[in-house]
Design a protein around this motif. Structure first.
Motif, short mmCIF file in Angstrom:
data_model
loop_
_atom_site.label_atom_id
_atom_site.label_comp_id
_atom_site.label_asym_id
_atom_site.label_seq_id
_atom_site.Cartn_x
_atom_site.Cartn_y
_atom_site.Cartn_z
N GLU A 1 -13.39 -46.25 7.25
CA GLU A 1 -13.24 -44.81 7.10
C GLU A 1 -12.67 -44.48 5.73
N GLU A 2 -12.96 -43.28 5.25
CA GLU A 2 -12.41 -42.82 3.98
C GLU A 2 -10.93 -42.52 4.19
N LEU A 3 -10.08 -43.21 3.47
CA LEU A 3 -8.64 -43.07 3.69
C LEU A 3 -8.09 -41.92 2.87
N THR A 4 -7.37 -41.01 3.54
CA THR A 4 -6.70 -39.93 2.84
C THR A 4 -5.41 -40.45 2.22
N VAL A 5 -4.77 -39.61 1.41
CA VAL A 5 -3.48 -39.98 0.83
C VAL A 5 -2.48 -40.28 1.94
N ALA A 6 -2.49 -39.46 3.00
CA ALA A 6 -1.57 -39.67 4.12
C ALA A 6 -1.85 -41.01 4.81
N ASP A 7 -3.13 -41.36 4.94
CA ASP A 7 -3.50 -42.65 5.54
C ASP A 7 -2.94 -43.80 4.70
N LEU A 8 -3.12 -43.68 3.38
CA LEU A 8 -2.66 -44.75 2.49
C LEU A 8 -1.14 -44.90 2.55
N ARG B 1 -19.96 -46.39 3.29
CA ARG B 1 -18.92 -47.40 3.16
C ARG B 1 -19.58 -48.79 3.20
#
Length: 559
Positions: free
Chosen positions: A151-158, A513
């Motif tokens: 999945e495309e990771l958001t800043v919050a995910d990172l 991806r």
């Protein structure tokens, strides 16, 4: 096919990053043209032959993480190349031998074994080593997990998934050494392989060190048949899926109109059009020369002009008329001093004689069945050391990328001869006498590297400082339709680093991806389209492209 003038995508340069990107664009339906100024594709992965008896790898000395679930095998496997590009294991209990005046150690695969080996070698640093390894192992795991995410990771995910990377990743490696209270000897053992990324502990980030270490701790390998096998397989995939490779095709301009790329112009006057151009050329030359500073924001141009590059190598390619003394299938990292900080300070001051660091790679041990490496009973190995980046060290003021014809300059020849002698002296300190058995000796300087790859300063490592520690460009640029791949991007240098950057660039273009897909087992290339290989099949010939495959001048091997 190459007679056409218009393409869906043009890739400038055929290093592994460019070829991976081109092949994935081709297997996902784009008409792709790759243009290479050299005689063969492969960039730093190409080989050359001498005396119809020896084949030397320029840049492929070992690969990490090529076992089950490995990143590079997944990238190549996704193109249908899993049976065409295979790997030989090096000694997994010690694939890198680190030798200092006061100690030596074989680096094994596996974080647990590596930790035990370090603490056995450096018992006085045990507590600091635990802290250091906890951080590096966690960071390597976080970065790999993010790379393979579906999945495309958001800043919050990172932030949630990579806490160690966020805390330590951008710190200089020397800062982590200080935090752990490590001795000079421990720092030298831990950073002994820092020439793998061309920077010392004061310049390299913890993230860079940890990801490279994690890469090799997952196992060390060598491609069967040598480094040219990688490029040849990628060229076969590209051509089988409707793409084309032109060698001896020197791009001098990326054409831009109204803020959008429209194609490229070549030194011989030809031009090709495409709405998408991927530059695998040196980043600095891409921005300032091929595209032109006027097409980029002033701030980006300034930091590109002022960027510091990774350090370059000088290399000796050596063949002997006898086997090497029996040793493990391991590289040798040899230091004349126990303090790696002193080594890099000397290097920064231009103080490189006597030579106090060497990397030795033993090709005839890594691929003993390779028909091209050397005749039976002979040996083939490379001796490498880092060099200062300044041209004046070699008796010139400008480089071959600027048109300087340096090879017959007296000051250059003298500097090269003297440095060759200094490297030979150090090499015999490292592995014992061998000069009386030399059948081939050839030296390559940073100017040699620049002549073949047009990289700034002749480095294979790309940008070391691009407006900030650990900062590097992404594959997208501010010019519509222009992307970049290769050793200068945030994905790093080395074969796997640039391959990851290549598939990441293709992913951004096609909106998928791809890394996750192929690591999960997807095969996007059609292996049935790949050409058959007979007993005369030659990866060097394949890497010239269909149009020049049978052209004169290809070196052979008598076997």
């Amino acid at each position: 096919m190459t007679n056409r003038d218009d393409w869906d995508a043009i890739v400038v340069g055929s290093g592994i990053g460019g070829l991976v990107c081109a092949a994935y664009l081709a297997v996902t339906g784009r008409r792709v043209l790759v243009l290479e100024q050299h005689d063969v594709a492969g960039g730093n992965s190409h080989v050359f032959r001498r005396r119809r008896a020896y084949e030397f790898d320029v840049g492929v000395h070992y690969l990490g993480d090529c076992g089950p679930g490995g990143v590079l095998p997944a990238i190549l496997g996704g193109l249908g190349l899993d049976k065409r590009i295979t790997y030989r294991e090096m000694d997994q209990d010690g694939f890198d031998e680190i030798v200092l005046p006061s100690t030596s150690m074989f680096m094994p695969a596996g974080w647990d074994r590596y930790r035990r080996r370090l603490k056995e070698t450096l018992p006085e640093d045990a507590a600091g080593l635990d802290t250091f390894l906890d951080i590096c192992e966690a960071l390597g795991t976080e970065m790999r997990s993010a790379l393979l995410s579906g999945e495309e990771l958001t800043v919050a995910d990172l932030v949630a998934r990579t806490p160690v990377t966020l805390k330590w990743g951008r710190h200089p490696l020397s800062g982590l050494f200080d935090h752990c209270g490590l001795s000079a000897r421990a720092r030298t053992v831990l950073a002994a392989q820092s020439p793998n990324y061309g920077m010392g502990p004061d310049q390299a980030t913890v993230s860079m060190h940890a990801t490279v270490t994690d890469h090799y701790v997952r196992g060390a390998y060598y491609p069967e048949g040598g480094g040219q096998m990688l490029a040849a397989g990628l060229v076969e995939s590209l051509e089988a899926h409707g793409g084309a490779l032109l060698t001896r095709a020197h791009v001098t301009r990326v054409l831009v109109d109204g803020g959008k790329v429209t194609g490229v112009g070549l030194a011989d006057g030809r031009s090709f059009s495409a709405p998408l151009v991927v530059s695998n050329a040196d980043y600095r030359r891409t921005v300032l020369d091929l595209v032109g500073a006027e097409h980029f924001p002033a701030k980006l141009v300034t930091k590109t002009r002022e960027a510091a590059m990774g350090l370059p190598f000088a290399t000796l390619y050596i063949a002997l008329d006898r086997p090497l003394p029996e040793r493990r299938n391991a590289n040798l990292w040899w230091y004349a001093d126990d303090d790696i900080g002193t080594y890099y300070r000397r290097l920064a001051e231009g103080d490189i004689d006597p030579v106090s660091f060497l990397f030795l790679s033993f090709a005839s041990q890594k691929d003993p069945q390779g028909r091209a490496v050397c005749p039976p009973g002979h040996s083939n190995f490379q001796v490498m050391t880092l060099c200062p980046p300044e041209y004046d060290r070699w008796g010139v003021t400008t480089g071959p990328a600027d048109g300087t014809r340096y090879r017959r300059v007296g000051a250059y020849r003298k500097s090269k001869e003297e440095f060759t002698e200094a490297m030979l002296t150090a090499a015999e300190r490292a592995i014992g006498p061998f000069r009386d058995h030399i059948t081939h000796l050839e030296a390559a300087t940073p100017l040699t590297h620049e002549r073949y790859t047009l990289s700034t300063g002749g480095t294979p490592f790309g940008l070391a400082d691009w407006g900030g520690v650990g900062v590097r460009p992404d594959t997208r640029t501010q010019v519509e339709g222009l992307h970049v791949v290769g050793a200068n991007t945030r994905y790093g240098s080395g074969i796997t680093g640039v391959a990851v950057g290549g598939i990441a660039c293709a992913s951004a273009i096609v909106g998928r991806r791809l890394m996750h897909e192929v690591h999960d087992g997807a095969v996007l290339g059609d292996a049935d389209l790949l050409p058959e290989r007979d007993e005369r099949w030659d990866p060097l010939a394949v890497s010239r492209g269909t149009g020049r495959r049978h052209a004169r001048g290809l070196a052979g091997i008598d076997r």
